[in-house]
Structure formats: structure tokens, C-alpha cells
Design a protein around this motif. Structure first.
Motif, PDB file in Angstrom:
ATOM      1  N   VAL A   8      48.619  67.988  50.348  1.00 29.79           N
ATOM      2  CA  VAL A   8      48.302  68.953  51.399  1.00 29.79           C
ATOM      3  C   VAL A   8      48.027  70.278  50.708  1.00 29.79           C
ATOM      4  N   LEU A  33      51.340  67.375  57.506  1.00 30.38           N
ATOM      5  CA  LEU A  33      51.580  68.809  57.665  1.00 30.38           C
ATOM      6  C   LEU A  33      53.064  69.079  57.863  1.00 30.38           C
ATOM      7  N   SER A  36      54.951  68.597  54.593  1.00 34.68           N
ATOM      8  CA  SER A  36      54.633  69.566  53.538  1.00 34.68           C
ATOM      9  C   SER A  36      55.299  70.920  53.750  1.00 34.68           C
ATOM     10  N   VAL A  63      44.663  66.495  52.338  1.00 38.36           N
ATOM     11  CA  VAL A  63      44.584  67.202  53.616  1.00 38.36           C
ATOM     12  C   VAL A  63      44.406  68.681  53.300  1.00 38.36           C
TER      13      VAL A  63
END
Length: 87
Positions: A8, A33, A36, A63
Motif C-alpha cells: 500500500v 487500507l 496498512s 494499492v
């Protein structure tokens, strides 16, 4: 395969934050998300393609968290063109 590895990334003008997370197969962008700890910006994508939060990820995906634009590029171009005409 018991888990997938996903990177990420969130970049600012000053720095790049990159976090590698391990997730269960079938994990989504939202899962990455959350794992992370990086917050979402204006949009998110996988390898440069804007995707939704429910997009399923594959092992090795990156990502990317995109920042909102500081100014509309089309409007900036119009202003530059208008300024050149006045000269």
C-alpha cells in the motif's frame, strides 16, 4: 497459499509511505487500507488503475492512494492560454 502480500503506497510532495501487508486470499482494497494504517485520499487504484474499495486483490498487487488535485488541470491550462493571448 495461506496469505497474499500487498503493498500500500501513499506519496506526498515530501515523502513516500509504503507499507507491505499480508492478507487472507480474497481480501479487498478496503482490507489492505485498514491493515496498512494509511488513510484513503481522493481515490485508490491498483497499479495505476482507479478501483473501488471492494475490488479483490491478488498476491503482489500495489494499492495506490491518490491525493486530491490541488487545482483543476483544465482550468490551469485555460488560464495560461488566456494570459498568452493578453500579451
Amino acid at each position: 497459499m495461506s496469505s497474499i502480500r500487498v503493498e500500500v503506497v501513499y506519496a506526498t510532495a515530501e515523502s513516500v509511505n509504503a507499507v507491505t501487508v499480508r492478507l487472507p486470499p480474497g481480501a479487498t482494497v478496503r482490507d489492505a487500507l485498514d491493515a496498512s494504517g494509511l488513510t484513503a485520499g481522493a481515490a485508490v487504484g491498483v497499479f495505476g488503475k482507479v478501483v473501488g474499495a471492494q475490488t479483490r486483490l491478488k498476491d503482489g498487487d500495489r494499492v495506490e492512494i491518490y491525493r486530491p488535485l490541488a487545482a483543476d488541470p483544465k482550468e490551469q491550462r485555460r488560464r495560461r492560454a488566456a494570459a498568452k493571448k493578453r500579451r
